[in-house]
Every structure is written in structure tokens, then in C-alpha cells.
Design a protein around this motif. Structure first.
Motif, PDB file in Angstrom:
ATOM      1  N   ALA A 207       0.789  -1.220   0.000  1.00 54.82           N
ATOM      2  CA  ALA A 207       0.000   0.000   0.000  1.00 54.82           C
ATOM      3  C   ALA A 207       0.819   1.267   0.000  1.00 54.82           C
ATOM      4  O   ALA A 207       0.338   2.310  -0.425  1.00 54.82           O
ATOM      5  CB  ALA A 207      -0.926   0.001   1.220  1.00 54.82           C
ATOM      6  N   GLY A 208       2.042   1.220   0.486  1.00 53.03           N
ATOM      7  CA  GLY A 208       2.862   2.419   0.526  1.00 53.03           C
ATOM      8  C   GLY A 208       2.651   3.219   1.793  1.00 53.03           C
ATOM      9  O   GLY A 208       1.725   2.986   2.567  1.00 53.03           O
ATOM     10  N   ALA A 209       3.523   4.191   2.003  1.00 50.02           N
ATOM     11  CA  ALA A 209       3.499   4.967   3.243  1.00 50.02           C
ATOM     12  C   ALA A 209       2.216   5.756   3.396  1.00 50.02           C
ATOM     13  O   ALA A 209       1.679   5.883   4.491  1.00 50.02           O
ATOM     14  CB  ALA A 209       4.701   5.910   3.280  1.00 50.02           C
ATOM     15  N   ALA A 210       1.678   6.322   2.323  1.00 49.65           N
ATOM     16  CA  ALA A 210       0.497   7.170   2.427  1.00 49.65           C
ATOM     17  C   ALA A 210      -0.690   6.397   2.967  1.00 49.65           C
ATOM     18  O   ALA A 210      -1.392   6.849   3.871  1.00 49.65           O
ATOM     19  CB  ALA A 210       0.151   7.768   1.063  1.00 49.65           C
TER      20      ALA A 210
ATOM     21  N   ASP B  81       2.969   4.154 -11.632  1.00 48.59           N
ATOM     22  CA  ASP B  81       4.343   4.613 -11.484  1.00 48.59           C
ATOM     23  C   ASP B  81       4.870   4.410 -10.068  1.00 48.59           C
ATOM     24  O   ASP B  81       4.108   4.372  -9.093  1.00 48.59           O
ATOM     25  CB  ASP B  81       4.452   6.099 -11.846  1.00 48.59           C
ATOM     26  CG  ASP B  81       4.155   6.355 -13.311  1.00 48.59           C
ATOM     27  OD1 ASP B  81       4.344   5.421 -14.115  1.00 48.59           O
ATOM     28  OD2 ASP B  81       3.723   7.478 -13.635  1.00 48.59           O
ATOM     29  N   LYS B  82       6.183   4.315  -9.980  1.00 44.22           N
ATOM     30  CA  LYS B  82       6.838   4.305  -8.684  1.00 44.22           C
ATOM     31  C   LYS B  82       6.533   5.608  -7.974  1.00 44.22           C
ATOM     32  O   LYS B  82       6.477   6.673  -8.577  1.00 44.22           O
ATOM     33  CB  LYS B  82       8.345   4.136  -8.866  1.00 44.22           C
ATOM     34  CG  LYS B  82       9.117   3.982  -7.568  1.00 44.22           C
ATOM     35  CD  LYS B  82      10.594   3.736  -7.842  1.00 44.22           C
ATOM     36  CE  LYS B  82      11.359   3.551  -6.539  1.00 44.22           C
ATOM     37  NZ  LYS B  82      12.803   3.292  -6.779  1.00 44.22           N
ATOM     38  N   GLY B  83       6.317   5.539  -6.654  1.00 44.77           N
ATOM     39  CA  GLY B  83       5.954   6.733  -5.903  1.00 44.77           C
ATOM     40  C   GLY B  83       4.460   6.947  -5.830  1.00 44.77           C
ATOM     41  O   GLY B  83       4.003   7.948  -5.272  1.00 44.77           O
ATOM     42  N   THR B  84       3.673   6.010  -6.380  1.00 47.84           N
ATOM     43  CA  THR B  84       2.217   6.064  -6.323  1.00 47.84           C
ATOM     44  C   THR B  84       1.707   4.793  -5.656  1.00 47.84           C
ATOM     45  O   THR B  84       2.267   3.714  -5.845  1.00 47.84           O
ATOM     46  CB  THR B  84       1.616   6.182  -7.738  1.00 47.84           C
ATOM     47  OG1 THR B  84       2.062   7.394  -8.334  1.00 47.84           O
ATOM     48  CG2 THR B  84       0.097   6.172  -7.698  1.00 47.84           C
ATOM     49  N   VAL B  85       0.652   4.911  -4.864  1.00 44.65           N
ATOM     50  CA  VAL B  85       0.006   3.750  -4.254  1.00 44.65           C
ATOM     51  C   VAL B  85      -1.448   3.729  -4.705  1.00 44.65           C
ATOM     52  O   VAL B  85      -2.075   4.777  -4.871  1.00 44.65           O
ATOM     53  CB  VAL B  85       0.078   3.774  -2.718  1.00 44.65           C
ATOM     54  CG1 VAL B  85       1.501   3.558  -2.245  1.00 44.65           C
ATOM     55  CG2 VAL B  85      -0.486   5.074  -2.157  1.00 44.65           C
ATOM     56  N   CYS B  86      -1.977   2.536  -4.922  1.00 38.81           N
ATOM     57  CA  CYS B  86      -3.344   2.390  -5.422  1.00 38.81           C
ATOM     58  C   CYS B  86      -4.109   1.356  -4.599  1.00 38.81           C
ATOM     59  O   CYS B  86      -3.678   0.208  -4.491  1.00 38.81           O
ATOM     60  CB  CYS B  86      -3.346   1.963  -6.886  1.00 38.81           C
ATOM     61  SG  CYS B  86      -2.688   3.205  -8.037  1.00 38.81           S
ATOM     62  N   GLN B  87      -5.231   1.787  -4.040  1.00 42.03           N
ATOM     63  CA  GLN B  87      -6.174   0.871  -3.418  1.00 42.03           C
ATOM     64  C   GLN B  87      -7.122   0.357  -4.501  1.00 42.03           C
ATOM     65  O   GLN B  87      -7.264   0.977  -5.547  1.00 42.03           O
ATOM     66  CB  GLN B  87      -6.951   1.579  -2.321  1.00 42.03           C
ATOM     67  CG  GLN B  87      -6.071   2.170  -1.229  1.00 42.03           C
ATOM     68  CD  GLN B  87      -6.873   3.045  -0.282  1.00 42.03           C
ATOM     69  OE1 GLN B  87      -7.556   2.553   0.603  1.00 42.03           O
ATOM     70  NE2 GLN B  87      -6.807   4.349  -0.484  1.00 42.03           N
ATOM     71  N   ARG B  88      -7.787  -0.768  -4.230  1.00 40.19           N
ATOM     72  CA  ARG B  88      -8.629  -1.394  -5.248  1.00 40.19           C
ATOM     73  C   ARG B  88     -10.021  -1.672  -4.715  1.00 40.19           C
ATOM     74  O   ARG B  88     -10.202  -2.008  -3.545  1.00 40.19           O
ATOM     75  CB  ARG B  88      -8.011  -2.720  -5.714  1.00 40.19           C
ATOM     76  CG  ARG B  88      -6.656  -2.557  -6.360  1.00 40.19           C
ATOM     77  CD  ARG B  88      -5.606  -3.488  -5.779  1.00 40.19           C
ATOM     78  NE  ARG B  88      -4.375  -2.753  -5.522  1.00 40.19           N
ATOM     79  CZ  ARG B  88      -3.360  -3.245  -4.829  1.00 40.19           C
ATOM     80  NH1 ARG B  88      -3.443  -4.429  -4.290  1.00 40.19           N
ATOM     81  NH2 ARG B  88      -2.290  -2.514  -4.644  1.00 40.19           N
TER      82      ARG B  88
ATOM     83  N   ALA C 143      -2.902   7.570  -5.177  1.00 37.04           N
ATOM     84  CA  ALA C 143      -2.374   8.817  -4.619  1.00 37.04           C
ATOM     85  C   ALA C 143      -0.860   8.717  -4.551  1.00 37.04           C
ATOM     86  O   ALA C 143      -0.276   7.621  -4.607  1.00 37.04           O
ATOM     87  CB  ALA C 143      -2.953   9.073  -3.234  1.00 37.04           C
ATOM     88  N   ARG C 144      -0.201   9.865  -4.423  1.00 39.05           N
ATOM     89  CA  ARG C 144       1.242   9.883  -4.262  1.00 39.05           C
ATOM     90  C   ARG C 144       1.608   9.250  -2.931  1.00 39.05           C
ATOM     91  O   ARG C 144       0.913   9.399  -1.935  1.00 39.05           O
ATOM     92  CB  ARG C 144       1.773  11.318  -4.320  1.00 39.05           C
ATOM     93  CG  ARG C 144       1.650  11.968  -5.684  1.00 39.05           C
ATOM     94  CD  ARG C 144       2.101  13.433  -5.638  1.00 39.05           C
ATOM     95  NE  ARG C 144       3.475  13.546  -5.153  1.00 39.05           N
ATOM     96  CZ  ARG C 144       3.860  14.378  -4.185  1.00 39.05           C
ATOM     97  NH1 ARG C 144       2.972  15.165  -3.595  1.00 39.05           N
ATOM     98  NH2 ARG C 144       5.123  14.434  -3.803  1.00 39.05           N
ATOM     99  N   ASP C 145       2.728   8.530  -2.923  1.00 44.01           N
ATOM    100  CA  ASP C 145       3.166   7.810  -1.737  1.00 44.01           C
ATOM    101  C   ASP C 145       3.929   8.739  -0.798  1.00 44.01           C
ATOM    102  O   ASP C 145       5.135   8.597  -0.578  1.00 44.01           O
ATOM    103  CB  ASP C 145       4.033   6.621  -2.148  1.00 44.01           C
ATOM    104  CG  ASP C 145       4.327   5.697  -0.974  1.00 44.01           C
ATOM    105  OD1 ASP C 145       3.703   5.873   0.085  1.00 44.01           O
ATOM    106  OD2 ASP C 145       5.178   4.800  -1.126  1.00 44.01           O
TER     107      ASP C 145
END
Length: 453
Positions: A45-48, A234-241, A253-255
Motif C-alpha cells: 500500500a505504501g506509506a500514504a 508509477d513508482k511513488g504512487t500507491v493504489c487501493q482497489r 495517490a502519491r506515496d
């Protein structure tokens, strides 16, 4: 910061650091960082999203034969409870087959436990029909996540072999199983050990899986596992589904800790082509779906109690309303067209998804786990035909509240044994027609709540 350090800090925050003197519920810890270092939430999920889950979830509670003499309805529900044809009350114990949870599909329960990644149980009788043995060990909270057209979809360890140095980190496979005989039809290796609801889900004509990389989703043929299409970000982006009516959506959103906005993208289920539906301000946390709407929460202040509830349709129509949670929540679920929360004080509340306002607040009617034990609360289930929301306590007590008013219309009990510590023993409540299926550990009880007529 390395993935291992992010994971360590998340775990420390959830398990040891009090946010406004409130501990996060036990199931949140397991969702955010899976057992040992194998479940990489920060990769998935990434930091965000991790920060949003902590700040909102710590307060919001992101987090499953009866004694017939206790079936004393306070007043009739909308419709009398009716058992499925062929069903009789039953209770059973399936060591190794159900500790990780179950899924209801048709007249079957598909469960997972320490010894079996999938076990089929007759929902009418409790008889075990077939099993798929685990590939080494099965001690997580993951369970079969979907069944359709005679196929059951679940997770299993990729390998049972030790890695160099003697450590075991076998990875995860997505697995398809023939619902008729238990034969494994295919497996696809996942890029990480995330087994949450975000890892894989059914869409029209395919299984949408977070594979072959952490920033890619692929549509897999449900019968063969072959890839139909893939979509990457892209790298630096996180996406929920999320999935609405068989159509997949991404919320990207941006991470970073405070992203500017969250893009909602629609993916064509046949081709994977993406269309931007809308952009929402800040970091939005997906908490569920209701009909043709995604339900999102965003923090409006540092306390985590001042929130904004937003619903977004597949066409991009949205409605946002201020939403305030008074105190820490033991559980929160989108069910029955409502947002249902339970406070640690034992108060259940139903909130409108269109206004964000409380429709009612009533005693939940079951005993609450000790907040300091880190035990989670079973998610409630809703019978829309009866208009009743059901709750299960740690001690096996059951309660049914009128979905419209919150008035208690039924109470009962399932003999699930004494509560035991440990995330794997968090109770679970399921609905099979009008029948309730209550599970804790290896014990499963199926009973009919006499709520009407």
C-alpha cells in the motif's frame, strides 16, 4: 527508510504507542503487518495508505447447538427467519480446518485453518466434504476470499522449503480450487505476502490480482490462471482497489504522508484500459462498498475523530459529509447500506452513508473484549430481508438489532468454548440465508435466530 524499518515502526505504533491513549484493535495490527516479516503492508500500500490506516484506524476500529431458550424477541422483525431447505441446527469442531476463517457460498462453507488452506463444509449439516492441505504452515488470518462458477479462490504458501540460512520465507500463491472435488486447478505466484482483501478480488470474467509486481494488477482467467491484461502505475504512487458491479476501480495517490489528492480510475474489465472518474482531495481511505458506491474516510484533523465520509459512484457522482466518531471504536463495517460501528464501551451505532449522521445508537447486546488484550470484534452481518444486524461476542453471545431503529429484537448464544488469546481466534459471524454461522477457532455453530413471525 527500509521496508523492514517501516514495518517495525508501524508495528510499534499500533501495538505499543497510544494514539490519544487508544490502542488499535488486534485485527488492524495483523492487517497492517502480517505475521513475521512475510506480510509486507508497506510494499502493498505504501506509506500514504499506511499512515492513513493508522491515523484513521486507531480511532475508527478497522478491523467475524445454540441455547434456544434465549430466543426471546423484544418485538417482531420485518420478516420471520426461515431456514434453507435441508438445514438442521448443528455444531462441530474442525481442528486445523477453520481457525483462519470461513466463506459462505451457496450451501457450502469454505474454510482455512492450520492444517488446510481450503476445506469444504456442508452448510446444512456441518459435514466436511474435502480438504486441501497447507504447504508447510497456515497460521494467518487469511481465508478463501471468493467462489464463483464452481471454483474457490484462496491463498497458499508458494513453497515449503527453507531458504538459504535456514529461514523460511516461502512467499504466497493465489490458488484456484475445484469446488466439487477439491482439486487445485492452478496457482499464480504473488510478488509479496499480502493476503488482505486488496490482494485479489473477482471482477467480470476474471480474477483481479496484485501480480506480477507490487505496482501492477492483472486480470487472470478464472479457469486457467492465464493473464488476460495488466495495468501498472508509477513508482511513488500507491493504489487501493475496489469492485463495483464487476468493474474494477483504483484509488491512487502519491506515496507521501499528505498527498494532494486521490484519483479514482475505472478499469475496463475486458481490456484493462483506464479512465479517470474523479479526483478527491487528500488521502482517502477505502473502508468498503455499498451497492454502486465506494465508501471512503479521510481525516480532517490530527485527533482522528474529526473525519469526512465520502461516497463515490462508478460514474463519479460523489457526496461528502463531516463525520465524527466519539471515542475509540472496536469495530467498523459497511453493511446493509449503513456504516455500523461498535465502541469499546459496547455501543453500536448506524450511520447514514448519504448524510454521515447517526441514525441510532444502542447497546450492542454482547460482551466486549478487553481493549488491552488486543482482541478484535467479529464483523456484524445484516439480513436485509429481516432488516436485522447481528453481532457476536467473544463468549459466544449473539444479539440482533433492528436495522431501522437499533432496538434489540433477538438474543442467543453459541457454544464456542472459552475465548483464547491470539489473533487467529478472533470470532467470525456469517449469514447463510437466514441462518447464522458463528465460528471461533476450530468450533463452528449454525443456528436459526427466531426473530419474527
Amino acid at each position: 527508510m527500509t521496508t523492514e524499518r517501516v514495518e517495525e515502526k508501524v508495528r510499534e505504533t499500533l501495538n505499543a504507542v497510544a494514539l490519544d491513549r487508544v490502542r488499535a484493535p488486534g485485527d488492524l495490527v495483523e492487517k497492517v503487518v502480517r505475521r513475521r516479516s512475510r506480510r509486507r503492508f508497506s510494499q502493498a500500500a505504501g506509506a500514504a495508505v499506511a499512515v492513513a490506516a493508522i491515523s484513521v484506524g486507531a480511532v475508527f476500529g478497522f478491523g467475524d447447538a445454540g441455547r434456544a431458550g434465549q430466543d426471546r424477541p423484544v418485538r417482531p422483525a420485518a420478516s420471520p427467519a426461515t431456514p434453507p431447505e435441508g438445514w438442521k441446527p448443528w455444531q462441530g469442531s474442525s481442528p486445523g480446518a477453520s481457525e483462519r476463517g470461513c466463506l459462505v457460498d451457496g450451501s457450502a462453507l469454505y474454510c482455512s485453518g492450520r492444517a488446510y488452506d481450503t476445506a469444504k463444509i456442508d452448510a446444512n449439516t456441518g459435514e466436511r466434504l474435502w480438504t486441501v492441505e497447507v504447504n508447510r504452515e497456515g497460521d494467518g488470518i487469511d481465508r478463501p476470499f471468493a467462489a464463483r462458477d464452481g471454483v474457490v479462490y484462496a491463498f497458499r504458501n508458494h513453497t515449503a522449503e527453507n531458504q538459504p540460512g535456514g529461514d523460511y520465507a516461502g512467499g504466497t500463491d493465489l490458488m484456484a480450487v475445484d469446488a466439487g472435488n477439491g482439486d487445485v486447478l492452478w496457482t499464480v505466484e504473488m510478488p509479496q505476502d499480502d493476503r488482505t482483501a486488496q490482494a485479489a478480488m473477482l471482477i467480470d470474467g476474471a480474477v483481479l490480482a496484485n501480480t506480477p509486481s507490487v505496482r501492477t494488477v492483472s486480470a487472470l482467467d478464472p479457469l486457467t490462471g492465464e493473464e488476460k491484461w495488466r495495468y501498472s502505475w508509477d513508482k511513488g504512487t500507491v493504489c487501493q482497489r475496489a469492485v463495483l458491479g464487476g468493474v474494477p476501480y483504483l484509488l491512487c495517490a502519491r506515496d507521501v504522508e499528505k498527498p494532494d489528492g486521490t484519483d479514482v480510475l475505472r478499469l475496463d474489465p475486458a481490456t484493462g484500459s483506464a479512465t479517470k472518474v474523479t479526483t478527491l482531495p487528500g488521502m482517502q481511505q477505502l473502508i468498503g462498498t455499498s451497492g454502486d458506491r465506494m465508501v471512503l474516510i479521510a481525516a480532517r484533523g490530527a485527533s482522528g475523530t474529526d473525519l469526512r465520509l465520502t461516497t463515490v459512484s462508478g460514474s463519479g457522482e460523489r457526496a461528502s459529509h463531516p463525520y465524527r466518531v466519539d471515542g475509540p471504536q472496536a469495530g467498523s463495517d459497511v453493511v446493509g447500506g449503513r456504516l455500523i460501528t461498535v465502541s469499546w464501551k459496547g455501543k453500536a451505532s448506524a450511520y447514514s452513508l448519504t448524510t454521515g449522521k447517526a441514525l441510532w445508537t444502542r447497546p450492542v447486546g454482547v460482551g466486549m473484549p478487553d481493549q488491552d488484550t488486543m482482541q478484535g470484534l467479529a464483523s456484524p452481518v445484516v439480513s436485509t430481508r429481516q432488516e436485522v444486524v447481528y453481532f457476536l461476542g467473544q463468549d459466544g453471545d449473539l444479539s440482533g438489532l433492528d436495522l431501522r431503529t437499533g432496538e434489540q429484537v433477538w438474543r442467543g448464544h453459541a457454544d464456542l468454548g472459552k475465548p483464547r488469546p491470539g489473533l487467529a481466534d478472533t470470532p467470525q459471524l456469517l449469514l447463510y440465508g437466514d441462518v447464522l454461522v458463528a465460528r471461533n477457532g476450530s468450533k463452528v455453530v449454525s443456528l436459526l435466530p427466531r426473530t419474527g413471525g
